[in-house]
Write a protein that holds these residues in place. Structure first.
Motif, PDB file in Angstrom:
ATOM      1  N   ILE A  69       0.841  -1.200   0.000  1.00 46.22           N
ATOM      2  CA  ILE A  69       0.000   0.000   0.000  1.00 46.22           C
ATOM      3  C   ILE A  69       0.873   1.246   0.000  1.00 46.22           C
ATOM      4  O   ILE A  69       1.750   1.411   0.856  1.00 46.22           O
ATOM      5  N   PHE A  70       0.602   2.125  -0.964  1.00 42.48           N
ATOM      6  CA  PHE A  70       1.324   3.391  -1.104  1.00 42.48           C
ATOM      7  C   PHE A  70       0.365   4.515  -0.724  1.00 42.48           C
ATOM      8  O   PHE A  70      -0.625   4.763  -1.407  1.00 42.48           O
ATOM      9  N   GLY A  71       0.661   5.172   0.392  1.00 43.21           N
ATOM     10  CA  GLY A  71      -0.214   6.193   0.939  1.00 43.21           C
ATOM     11  C   GLY A  71      -0.693   5.772   2.315  1.00 43.21           C
ATOM     12  O   GLY A  71      -0.904   4.584   2.572  1.00 43.21           O
ATOM     13  N   ALA A  72      -0.862   6.751   3.203  1.00 52.85           N
ATOM     14  CA  ALA A  72      -1.260   6.454   4.578  1.00 52.85           C
ATOM     15  C   ALA A  72      -2.429   7.335   5.019  1.00 52.85           C
ATOM     16  O   ALA A  72      -2.559   7.655   6.190  1.00 52.85           O
ATOM     17  N   GLY A  73      -3.279   7.686   4.051  1.00 51.79           N
ATOM     18  CA  GLY A  73      -4.443   8.504   4.349  1.00 51.79           C
ATOM     19  C   GLY A  73      -5.687   7.671   4.605  1.00 51.79           C
ATOM     20  O   GLY A  73      -5.618   6.464   4.885  1.00 51.79           O
ATOM     21  N   ALA A  74      -6.841   8.321   4.470  1.00 55.72           N
ATOM     22  CA  ALA A  74      -8.105   7.684   4.832  1.00 55.72           C
ATOM     23  C   ALA A  74      -8.441   6.489   3.941  1.00 55.72           C
ATOM     24  O   ALA A  74      -8.950   5.468   4.422  1.00 55.72           O
ATOM     25  N   MET A  75      -8.168   6.592   2.643  1.00 58.30           N
ATOM     26  CA  MET A  75      -8.470   5.473   1.749  1.00 58.30           C
ATOM     27  C   MET A  75      -7.565   4.284   2.043  1.00 58.30           C
ATOM     28  O   MET A  75      -8.028   3.131   2.078  1.00 58.30           O
ATOM     29  N   ALA A  76      -6.295   4.520   2.247  1.00 61.38           N
ATOM     30  CA  ALA A  76      -5.380   3.429   2.593  1.00 61.38           C
ATOM     31  C   ALA A  76      -5.811   2.770   3.890  1.00 61.38           C
ATOM     32  O   ALA A  76      -5.798   1.527   4.004  1.00 61.38           O
ATOM     33  N   ASP A  77      -6.208   3.566   4.852  1.00 59.18           N
ATOM     34  CA  ASP A  77      -6.658   3.044   6.145  1.00 59.18           C
ATOM     35  C   ASP A  77      -7.901   2.176   5.970  1.00 59.18           C
ATOM     36  O   ASP A  77      -7.968   1.038   6.456  1.00 59.18           O
ATOM     37  N   ALA A  78      -8.906   2.696   5.250  1.00 65.23           N
ATOM     38  CA  ALA A  78     -10.169   1.979   5.118  1.00 65.23           C
ATOM     39  C   ALA A  78     -10.003   0.661   4.371  1.00 65.23           C
ATOM     40  O   ALA A  78     -10.447  -0.399   4.837  1.00 65.23           O
ATOM     41  N   LEU A  79      -9.356   0.694   3.223  1.00 64.39           N
ATOM     42  CA  LEU A  79      -9.199  -0.526   2.426  1.00 64.39           C
ATOM     43  C   LEU A  79      -8.219  -1.488   3.072  1.00 64.39           C
ATOM     44  O   LEU A  79      -8.452  -2.704   3.120  1.00 64.39           O
ATOM     45  N   GLY A  80      -7.126  -0.957   3.591  1.00 70.13           N
ATOM     46  CA  GLY A  80      -6.142  -1.825   4.244  1.00 70.13           C
ATOM     47  C   GLY A  80      -6.724  -2.535   5.449  1.00 70.13           C
ATOM     48  O   GLY A  80      -6.448  -3.725   5.680  1.00 70.13           O
ATOM     49  N   LEU A 138     -15.016   5.770  -6.463  1.00 72.54           N
ATOM     50  CA  LEU A 138     -16.279   6.500  -6.528  1.00 72.54           C
ATOM     51  C   LEU A 138     -16.965   6.698  -5.182  1.00 72.54           C
ATOM     52  O   LEU A 138     -18.043   7.290  -5.140  1.00 72.54           O
ATOM     53  N   CYS A 139     -16.370   6.210  -4.102  1.00 76.02           N
ATOM     54  CA  CYS A 139     -16.987   6.377  -2.781  1.00 76.02           C
ATOM     55  C   CYS A 139     -15.982   6.964  -1.798  1.00 76.02           C
ATOM     56  O   CYS A 139     -14.772   6.749  -1.912  1.00 76.02           O
ATOM     57  N   HIS A 140     -16.508   7.681  -0.835  1.00 78.60           N
ATOM     58  CA  HIS A 140     -15.700   8.235   0.247  1.00 78.60           C
ATOM     59  C   HIS A 140     -15.138   7.108   1.109  1.00 78.60           C
ATOM     60  O   HIS A 140     -15.716   6.015   1.189  1.00 78.60           O
ATOM     61  N   GLN A 167     -15.178   1.834   5.002  1.00 82.35           N
ATOM     62  CA  GLN A 167     -15.037   1.391   6.383  1.00 82.35           C
ATOM     63  C   GLN A 167     -16.189   0.499   6.827  1.00 82.35           C
ATOM     64  O   GLN A 167     -16.086  -0.187   7.847  1.00 82.35           O
ATOM     65  N   MET A 168     -17.287   0.505   6.101  1.00 87.57           N
ATOM     66  CA  MET A 168     -18.455  -0.290   6.475  1.00 87.57           C
ATOM     67  C   MET A 168     -18.137  -1.778   6.330  1.00 87.57           C
ATOM     68  O   MET A 168     -17.438  -2.185   5.410  1.00 87.57           O
ATOM     69  N   ARG A 169     -18.677  -2.574   7.244  1.00 85.08           N
ATOM     70  CA  ARG A 169     -18.392  -4.015   7.242  1.00 85.08           C
ATOM     71  C   ARG A 169     -19.686  -4.821   7.260  1.00 85.08           C
ATOM     72  O   ARG A 169     -20.214  -5.112   8.339  1.00 85.08           O
ATOM     73  N   PRO A 170     -20.141  -5.213   6.067  1.00 84.66           N
ATOM     74  CA  PRO A 170     -19.680  -4.812   4.729  1.00 84.66           C
ATOM     75  C   PRO A 170     -20.427  -3.571   4.257  1.00 84.66           C
ATOM     76  O   PRO A 170     -21.390  -3.138   4.904  1.00 84.66           O
ATOM     77  N   ILE A 226     -14.158  -7.572   0.583  1.00 89.04           N
ATOM     78  CA  ILE A 226     -14.711  -6.586   1.513  1.00 89.04           C
ATOM     79  C   ILE A 226     -16.239  -6.572   1.470  1.00 89.04           C
ATOM     80  O   ILE A 226     -16.868  -5.662   2.011  1.00 89.04           O
ATOM     81  N   GLY A 227     -16.815  -7.577   0.811  1.00 89.67           N
ATOM     82  CA  GLY A 227     -18.257  -7.731   0.830  1.00 89.67           C
ATOM     83  C   GLY A 227     -19.004  -6.972  -0.233  1.00 89.67           C
ATOM     84  O   GLY A 227     -20.219  -6.766  -0.118  1.00 89.67           O
TER      85      GLY A 227
END
Length: 214
Positions: free
Chosen positions: A5-16, A125-127, A132-135, A165-166
């Motif tokens: 993973i390259f990047g440590a922002g919100a998207m990296a956090d959520a998907l990671g 396409l999503c924030h 972060q939702m599971r799922p 991720i569902g």
């Protein structure tokens, strides 16, 4: 699967976070070493330099602001050549909500040209709050995730990570279509800046009333 993973922002956090929970092995790098290390600790993963993460990865996620993309690609160099790369980024400026890439050209294509990897456009396409939702489920329906690319193995890898991720994967064509996904993201981002709830921008369930039988 080993995901770099390259990047440590919100998207990296959520998907990671989702992929770590699904049992994948992660390694992360970011422009702010402390943020990358904090996410690595959260996932039970490792942080490292760009080349190290690229060499570790079976597949890479690039999740950085478009302003930092050139520096990220320079740090990666050719270390991701021939590997699957997921691009979740949007080259959108937020004054007029337009693309900063040349007409008809996508950031995904630029990443592929710079790295020699097999890029798939997905998750743009999503924030981050949606990921972060599971799922990610809306009105009892799984979120549909459009994705596009040219390499079949990279597309299959991305399909698996979407499923993990569902969500429901929706292939929408070759990498030329990444430009259209990025243009759609400009509209989504303008809606988010306009105050729309990140969880409902794409909650487009048909609510038409069905007439009662006579």
């Amino acid at each position: 699967m080993r995901i770099g993973i390259f990047g440590a922002g919100a998207m990296a956090d959520a998907l990671g976070t989702q992929w770590a929970a699904a049992g994948h092995e992660l390694m992360i790098t970011g422009r702010t070493a402390g943020k990358a290390q904090a996410l690595a600790s959260k996932w039970g993963a490792r942080a490292g330099g760009s080349r190290e993460v690229a060499e570790f990865a079976d597949v890479a996620l690039i999740a950085v602001l478009h302003q930092g993309m050139a520096g990220t690609l320079a740090a990666i160099g050719d270390a991701l050549r021939d590997k699957p790369i997921i691009d979740c980024n949007n080259p959108v400026e937020v004054e007029h909500f337009t693309l900063v890439t040349p007409p008809g050209r996508s950031m995904a294509q630029d990443i592929e040209q710079a790295t020699g990897g097999h890029v798939v456009k997905a998750f743009n396409l999503c924030h981050a709050r949606v990921w972060q939702m599971r799922p990610p489920v809306f009105d009892h329906r799984s979120l549909v995730v459009p994705y596009c690319g040219d390499d079949q193995a990279a597309l299959e890898t991305t399909r698996q990570l979407i499923t993990d991720i569902g969500c429901d994967p929706l292939p929408v064509g070759d990498l030329r279509h990444a430009h259209h996904l990025e243009a759609m993201a400009a509209i989504v981002i303008s809606l988010l800046f306009g105050g729309h709830d990140a969880h409902t921008v794409f909650n487009l369930v048909d609510r038409a009333v069905v007439p009662a039988s006579a």
